[in-house]
Design an enzyme around this catalytic site. Structure first.
Site, mmCIF file in Angstrom:
data_model
loop_
_atom_site.group_PDB
_atom_site.id
_atom_site.type_symbol
_atom_site.label_atom_id
_atom_site.label_comp_id
_atom_site.label_asym_id
_atom_site.label_seq_id
_atom_site.Cartn_x
_atom_site.Cartn_y
_atom_site.Cartn_z
ATOM 1 N N PHE A 11 -0.790 -25.337 21.055
ATOM 2 C CA PHE A 11 -2.113 -25.468 21.683
ATOM 3 C C PHE A 11 -2.715 -26.858 21.438
ATOM 4 O O PHE A 11 -2.952 -27.628 22.377
ATOM 5 C CB PHE A 11 -3.005 -24.338 21.155
ATOM 6 C CG PHE A 11 -4.466 -24.534 21.372
ATOM 7 C CD1 PHE A 11 -4.968 -24.799 22.642
ATOM 8 C CD2 PHE A 11 -5.360 -24.444 20.305
ATOM 9 C CE1 PHE A 11 -6.338 -24.982 22.842
ATOM 10 C CE2 PHE A 11 -6.716 -24.621 20.500
ATOM 11 C CZ PHE A 11 -7.206 -24.900 21.766
ATOM 12 N N ASP A 31 9.488 -29.370 18.672
ATOM 13 C CA ASP A 31 8.865 -28.040 18.583
ATOM 14 C C ASP A 31 9.986 -27.014 18.768
ATOM 15 O O ASP A 31 10.853 -27.198 19.626
ATOM 16 C CB ASP A 31 7.808 -27.881 19.689
ATOM 17 C CG ASP A 31 6.851 -26.729 19.442
ATOM 18 O OD1 ASP A 31 5.636 -26.970 19.383
ATOM 19 O OD2 ASP A 31 7.328 -25.566 19.326
ATOM 20 N N ASP A 51 13.763 -27.506 15.004
ATOM 21 C CA ASP A 51 12.982 -27.063 13.853
ATOM 22 C C ASP A 51 12.539 -28.275 13.050
ATOM 23 O O ASP A 51 13.312 -29.218 12.871
ATOM 24 C CB ASP A 51 13.860 -26.144 12.982
ATOM 25 C CG ASP A 51 13.038 -25.384 11.965
ATOM 26 O OD1 ASP A 51 12.421 -26.025 11.086
ATOM 27 O OD2 ASP A 51 13.005 -24.140 12.055
ATOM 28 N N ALA A 72 3.367 -28.805 13.372
ATOM 29 C CA ALA A 72 4.253 -27.630 13.402
ATOM 30 C C ALA A 72 3.918 -26.719 12.231
ATOM 31 O O ALA A 72 3.916 -27.153 11.079
ATOM 32 C CB ALA A 72 5.710 -28.076 13.307
ATOM 33 N N ALA A 73 3.606 -25.484 12.536
ATOM 34 C CA ALA A 73 3.242 -24.533 11.483
ATOM 35 C C ALA A 73 3.169 -23.137 12.078
ATOM 36 O O ALA A 73 3.053 -22.966 13.294
ATOM 37 C CB ALA A 73 1.877 -24.893 10.883
ATOM 38 N N TYR A 139 -1.547 -18.357 4.263
ATOM 39 C CA TYR A 139 -1.698 -19.482 5.204
ATOM 40 C C TYR A 139 -2.526 -20.595 4.553
ATOM 41 O O TYR A 139 -2.158 -21.767 4.592
ATOM 42 C CB TYR A 139 -2.374 -18.995 6.491
ATOM 43 C CG TYR A 139 -2.761 -20.114 7.439
ATOM 44 C CD1 TYR A 139 -1.798 -20.782 8.198
ATOM 45 C CD2 TYR A 139 -4.107 -20.510 7.575
ATOM 46 C CE1 TYR A 139 -2.155 -21.813 9.061
ATOM 47 C CE2 TYR A 139 -4.465 -21.537 8.433
ATOM 48 C CZ TYR A 139 -3.489 -22.179 9.171
ATOM 49 O OH TYR A 139 -3.844 -23.208 10.021
ATOM 50 N N ASN A 168 -12.407 -23.848 13.483
ATOM 51 C CA ASN A 168 -11.863 -22.979 14.534
ATOM 52 C C ASN A 168 -11.767 -23.702 15.870
ATOM 53 O O ASN A 168 -12.765 -23.778 16.599
ATOM 54 C CB ASN A 168 -12.748 -21.739 14.696
ATOM 55 C CG ASN A 168 -12.506 -20.720 13.619
ATOM 56 O OD1 ASN A 168 -12.618 -21.031 12.430
ATOM 57 N ND2 ASN A 168 -12.147 -19.516 14.002
ATOM 58 N N GLY A 268 -11.834 -8.954 2.079
ATOM 59 C CA GLY A 268 -11.586 -10.389 1.887
ATOM 60 C C GLY A 268 -12.230 -11.237 2.957
ATOM 61 O O GLY A 268 -11.931 -12.428 3.080
HETATM 62 P P1 NAD Z 1 0.163 -23.320 17.758
HETATM 63 O O1 NAD Z 1 0.858 -22.117 17.185
HETATM 64 O O2 NAD Z 1 -0.208 -23.292 19.180
HETATM 65 O O3 NAD Z 1 1.036 -24.629 17.461
HETATM 66 C C1 NAD Z 1 1.987 -24.718 16.436
HETATM 67 C C2 NAD Z 1 3.299 -25.188 17.069
HETATM 68 O O4 NAD Z 1 4.275 -25.333 16.030
HETATM 69 C C3 NAD Z 1 3.868 -24.177 18.078
HETATM 70 O O5 NAD Z 1 4.132 -24.824 19.307
HETATM 71 C C4 NAD Z 1 5.159 -23.678 17.427
HETATM 72 O O6 NAD Z 1 6.158 -23.399 18.396
HETATM 73 C C5 NAD Z 1 5.519 -24.855 16.534
HETATM 74 N N1 NAD Z 1 6.345 -24.483 15.385
HETATM 75 C C6 NAD Z 1 6.186 -23.423 14.555
HETATM 76 N N2 NAD Z 1 7.175 -23.424 13.626
HETATM 77 C C7 NAD Z 1 7.944 -24.512 13.877
HETATM 78 C C8 NAD Z 1 9.115 -25.048 13.259
HETATM 79 N N3 NAD Z 1 9.686 -24.462 12.194
HETATM 80 N N4 NAD Z 1 9.648 -26.180 13.780
HETATM 81 C C9 NAD Z 1 9.088 -26.781 14.866
HETATM 82 N N5 NAD Z 1 7.990 -26.315 15.491
HETATM 83 C C10 NAD Z 1 7.428 -25.194 14.994
HETATM 84 O O7 NAD Z 1 -1.120 -23.569 16.836
HETATM 85 P P2 NAD Z 1 -2.304 -24.624 17.007
HETATM 86 O O8 NAD Z 1 -3.545 -23.839 17.039
HETATM 87 O O9 NAD Z 1 -2.018 -25.603 18.069
HETATM 88 O O10 NAD Z 1 -2.239 -25.346 15.579
HETATM 89 C C11 NAD Z 1 -1.641 -26.625 15.418
HETATM 90 C C12 NAD Z 1 -1.812 -27.068 13.977
HETATM 91 O O11 NAD Z 1 -3.206 -27.175 13.671
HETATM 92 C C13 NAD Z 1 -1.213 -26.112 12.950
HETATM 93 O O12 NAD Z 1 -0.643 -26.873 11.904
HETATM 94 C C14 NAD Z 1 -2.407 -25.344 12.447
HETATM 95 O O13 NAD Z 1 -2.205 -24.885 11.122
HETATM 96 C C15 NAD Z 1 -3.497 -26.395 12.519
HETATM 97 N N6 NAD Z 1 -4.839 -25.830 12.672
HETATM 98 C C16 NAD Z 1 -5.201 -25.162 13.808
HETATM 99 C C17 NAD Z 1 -6.489 -24.642 13.919
HETATM 100 C C18 NAD Z 1 -6.949 -23.898 15.147
HETATM 101 O O14 NAD Z 1 -8.083 -23.412 15.138
HETATM 102 N N7 NAD Z 1 -6.179 -23.799 16.218
HETATM 103 C C19 NAD Z 1 -7.394 -24.777 12.863
HETATM 104 C C20 NAD Z 1 -6.972 -25.431 11.709
HETATM 105 C C21 NAD Z 1 -5.703 -25.978 11.638
#
Ligand code: NAD
Length: 315
Positions: A11, A31, A51, A72-73, A139, A168, A268
């Site tokens: 996203f 990704d 990965d 990536a997470a 997390y 968020n 929690g």
């Molecule tokens: P998301 O799940 O849309 O994006 C994460 C991407 O990482 C996905 O495209 C997934 O396919 C990829 N991924 C997961 N495991 C992987 C691996 N082992 N190797 C390669 N790619 C991998 O989530 P997001 O909301 O876009 O979040 C992006 C980052 O921002 C994350 O690190 C998340 O922790 C952080 N974050 C997001 C928010 C939020 O509100 N959306 C808030 C705080 C932090």
């Protein structure tokens, strides 16, 4: 400039990749598509499926990269309680693997997408970066460990490291998985479908909702600075919004009635969370541009799933 974005099909990652590509930069994405969608990426972005722990792949992709954005997470708080080992492997192990690969290729700078959830439940709001973390989920543990690793290894390896604690984030294209969907797209789609919304607790719990293009502004600004090594910086809207107020705004922008069902509060639960964004303003010139109402309207306009639902009559 040359950028590598891990998790760049997700996203936030794809909003960042597409913006950087539109600005004329070279953008590479890695990704594994466990949650991402590569079709949403601009055709100028060089996509590699892989990965983030696959070091040989990283060595190739890291060549001549100026800034690495590490996104990536695995991202679900409740899911992380069920599968803590997986969250540790990907979120912590992936960060360590990436730092090792960056050392091997002498990549100079990393910007980590960390999270405001690290703060947990704090009496004093808004929270600034001095507050001690209150870790409530695996997390959150994994995100703080990732921060510690980029700073500790960064010092040893000569890599500049900065962590943005994002609150968020919401906006068009946010995934809506059947299990543990994020709150904004879930409430939008349920309201548009005329279904009921389950609210845990009394709906007065608050969060800081920040529009995705504001997050992208902050990420880009952080990547351009060479004097942020070791900094953690909150990225939020700075505005505290209760679930009840969010539902009211969703009714306003969709023009449809939301049917909220109040359920028992989850254990929690964090009552209040809102970011102090003073440091982001000082160090990054960050000022959130979109109010929640504007962001929700843009999400409805730009996300075809919501446009389609809006075009259908409520049954
Ligand atoms: P998301 O799940 O849309 O994006 C994460 C991407 O990482 C996905 O495209 C997934 O396919 C990829 N991924 C997961 N495991 C992987 C691996 N082992 N190797 C390669 N790619 C991998 O989530 P997001 O909301 O876009 O979040 C992006 C980052 O921002 C994350 O690190 C998340 O922790 C952080 N974050 C997001 C928010 C939020 O509100 N959306 C808030 C705080 C932090």
């Amino acid at each position: 400039m040359n950028y590598l974005i891990t998790g760049g099909a997700g996203f936030i990652g794809r909003h960042l990749a597409n913006r950087l590509a539109a600005l004329g930069h070279n953008v590479r994405v890695i990704d594994d598509l466990s949650a991402g969608e590569k079709e949403a990426l601009d055709s100028r972005v060089l996509f590699t499926r892989g990965d983030v722990r696959d070091q040989p792949k990283l060595w190739t992709l890291l060549h001549e990269i100026d800034v690495v954005y590490h996104l990536a997470a695995k991202v679900s708080l409740p899911q992380s309680i069920l599968y803590p080992r997986e969250y540790n492997d990907v979120n912590v192990g992936g960060t360590v693997a990436l730092m090792e690969a960056m050392r091997a290729i002498a990549a100079p700078r990393i910007v980590l997408a960390s999270s405001g959830t690290i703060y947990g439940d704090q009496k004093r709001q808004p929270v600034d970066e001095q507050v001690s973390p209150d870790l409530r989920t695996p997390y959150a543990v994994s995100k703080l460990a990732a921060e510690d690793y980029i700073f500790t290894l960064g010092r040893h390896y000569g890599i500049e490291a900065v962590a943005l604690r994002i609150f968020n984030a919401y906006g068009p294209g946010q995934a809506l998985p059947p299990a543990y969907p994020p709150v904004v797209p879930q409430l939008l789609s349920r309201t548009l479908q005329g279904g009921s919304l389950v609210v845990y607790g009394d709906g007065r719990q608050t969060r800081d909702y920040v529009y995705v293009s504001d997050v992208v502004d902050a990420l880009i600004a952080a990547g351009l600075r060479d004097d942020l090594d070791g900094e953690v910086i909150n990225i939020g809207s700075g505005v505290e919004t209760s679930v009840n107020d969010l539902i009211g705004l969703i009714e306003e922008v969709t023009g449809r009635k939301a049917h909220a069902l109040y359920n028992e509060e989850q254990s929690g639960g964090v009552r209040r969370l809102v970011a102090d964004v003073g440091k982001a303003e000082r160090l990054l010139g960050f000022r959130p541009q979109k109010s929640l109402a504007q962001g929700l309207r843009l999400t409805l306009e730009e996300d075809e799933r919501f446009r389609a639902l809006l075009a259908q009559p409520v049954v």
